[in-house]
Design a protein around this motif. Structure first.
Motif, mmCIF file in Angstrom:
data_model
loop_
_atom_site.group_PDB
_atom_site.id
_atom_site.type_symbol
_atom_site.label_atom_id
_atom_site.label_comp_id
_atom_site.label_asym_id
_atom_site.label_seq_id
_atom_site.Cartn_x
_atom_site.Cartn_y
_atom_site.Cartn_z
ATOM 1 N N SER A 81 0.846 -1.198 0.000
ATOM 2 C CA SER A 81 0.000 0.000 0.000
ATOM 3 C C SER A 81 0.878 1.243 0.000
ATOM 4 C CB SER A 81 -0.940 0.017 1.201
ATOM 5 O OG SER A 81 -0.197 0.114 2.392
ATOM 6 N N MET A 82 0.306 2.332 -0.479
ATOM 7 C CA MET A 82 1.019 3.618 -0.450
ATOM 8 C C MET A 82 0.007 4.745 -0.288
ATOM 9 S SD MET A 82 2.262 4.156 -4.385
ATOM 10 C CE MET A 82 1.473 3.159 -5.640
ATOM 11 N N ALA A 83 0.365 5.706 0.529
ATOM 12 C CA ALA A 83 -0.443 6.910 0.721
ATOM 13 C C ALA A 83 0.257 8.008 -0.060
ATOM 14 C CB ALA A 83 -0.538 7.259 2.196
ATOM 15 N N GLY A 84 -0.421 8.535 -1.050
ATOM 16 C CA GLY A 84 0.235 9.419 -2.003
ATOM 17 C C GLY A 84 0.857 8.521 -3.055
ATOM 18 N N ILE A 85 0.542 8.734 -4.302
ATOM 19 C CA ILE A 85 1.015 7.838 -5.355
ATOM 20 C C ILE A 85 2.475 8.140 -5.651
ATOM 21 C CG2 ILE A 85 0.624 7.057 -7.724
ATOM 22 C CD1 ILE A 85 -1.596 6.365 -5.605
ATOM 23 N N ARG A 86 3.273 7.090 -5.600
ATOM 24 C CA ARG A 86 4.711 7.206 -5.802
ATOM 25 C C ARG A 86 5.140 6.389 -7.008
ATOM 26 N NH1 ARG A 86 7.246 9.457 -1.681
ATOM 27 N NH2 ARG A 86 6.051 9.912 0.174
ATOM 28 N N GLY A 87 6.127 6.888 -7.713
ATOM 29 C CA GLY A 87 6.704 6.160 -8.832
ATOM 30 C C GLY A 87 7.593 5.043 -8.307
ATOM 31 N N ILE A 88 8.110 4.233 -9.212
ATOM 32 C CA ILE A 88 8.976 3.115 -8.839
ATOM 33 C C ILE A 88 10.264 3.615 -8.171
ATOM 34 C CG2 ILE A 88 10.233 2.865 -10.998
ATOM 35 C CD1 ILE A 88 8.650 -0.036 -9.146
ATOM 36 N N ASN A 112 9.518 8.450 -5.540
ATOM 37 C CA ASN A 112 9.221 9.880 -5.520
ATOM 38 C C ASN A 112 7.722 10.086 -5.691
ATOM 39 O OD1 ASN A 112 11.884 10.793 -5.205
ATOM 40 N ND2 ASN A 112 12.257 10.589 -7.397
ATOM 41 N N LEU A 113 7.174 11.016 -4.919
ATOM 42 C CA LEU A 113 5.762 11.333 -4.987
ATOM 43 C C LEU A 113 5.440 11.919 -6.353
ATOM 44 C CD1 LEU A 113 3.223 11.309 -3.183
ATOM 45 C CD2 LEU A 113 3.781 13.648 -2.545
ATOM 46 N N VAL A 114 4.394 11.387 -6.997
ATOM 47 C CA VAL A 114 3.979 11.893 -8.302
ATOM 48 C C VAL A 114 3.202 13.191 -8.078
ATOM 49 C CG1 VAL A 114 2.634 11.422 -10.382
ATOM 50 C CG2 VAL A 114 3.885 9.568 -9.261
ATOM 51 N N SER A 115 3.617 14.238 -8.770
ATOM 52 C CA SER A 115 3.013 15.563 -8.610
ATOM 53 C C SER A 115 1.515 15.514 -8.870
ATOM 54 C CB SER A 115 3.679 16.540 -9.583
ATOM 55 O OG SER A 115 3.075 17.789 -9.495
#
Length: 186
Positions: free
Chosen positions: A118-125, A128-131
């Motif tokens: 799971s991740m809170a805030g979508i992050r790339g591989i 890094n948080l996706v803007s």
């Protein structure tokens, strides 16, 4: 001076007719404005839903592109194993092996490693948080399940990706990955 004919009305609108016209037009305009206001208020919802779908499709695709093997992909017998007992050292189990993460340095290397991710805030591989996607969250569940003639003994894995939007709405996308043994890990 022209004489007024009895029984003929003067042309034009009376004050009462004019007031009734203004009231009717006012009610019609108010109803139309209400429709426009509700349409404008709801116009953000489709954008959130489309974004949720794009995130879910991307996450599901990432998981489905991973190998499904009886043995850990680092195992010497990974390409020839027909069951977990054919593994030289490590049989695959649901959930990541010790130290494996989506972000490395030891990356997930099998579909079932994503179980419980799971991740809170979508992050790339790259972690890094996706803007623009900080308000979204994602979770993945992977479980053995029966699929047509395949039993629930691990030959088919059901992948469920759940995306929660900034408005607390959820979107669930499911996919399947099947195991063919023996197989190449890729």
């Amino acid at each position: 001076m022209p004489a007024m004919h009895p029984g003929r009305r003067a042309r034009g609108l009376t004050l009462i007719e004019l007031l009734l016209f203004v009231v009717v037009v006012g009610i019609a305009l108010a109803a139309m404005l209400q429709v426009f206001v509700s349409a404008t208020r709801a116009s953000a919802d489709p954008m959130i839903r489309r974004q949720q779908l794009a995130i879910a499709e991307s996450m599901l695709r990432e998981v489905q592109l991973m190998p499904v093997t009886w043995c850990d992909p680092d195992d010497a017998n990974v390409a020839v194993a027909n069951t977990t007992s054919d593994c030289a050292t490590t049989a695959e189990a649901i959930g990541p092996e010790a130290g494996e993460t989506r972000y490395g340095p030891t990356y997930f290397d099998n579909v079932n490693d994503y179980q419980g991710f799971s991740m809170a805030g979508i992050r790339g591989i790259d972690n890094n948080l996706v803007s623009g996607l900080a308000g979204y969250s994602a979770s993945v569940a992977v479980a053995p399940a029966a699929l047509d003639s395949l039993s629930a003994s691990g030959e088919a894995l059901k992948i469920t990706v759940t995306i929660t939007g900034p408005d607390a709405s959820t979107l669930v996308l499911q996919g399947w990955r099947t195991r063919y043994a023996p197989q190449s890990p890729y």
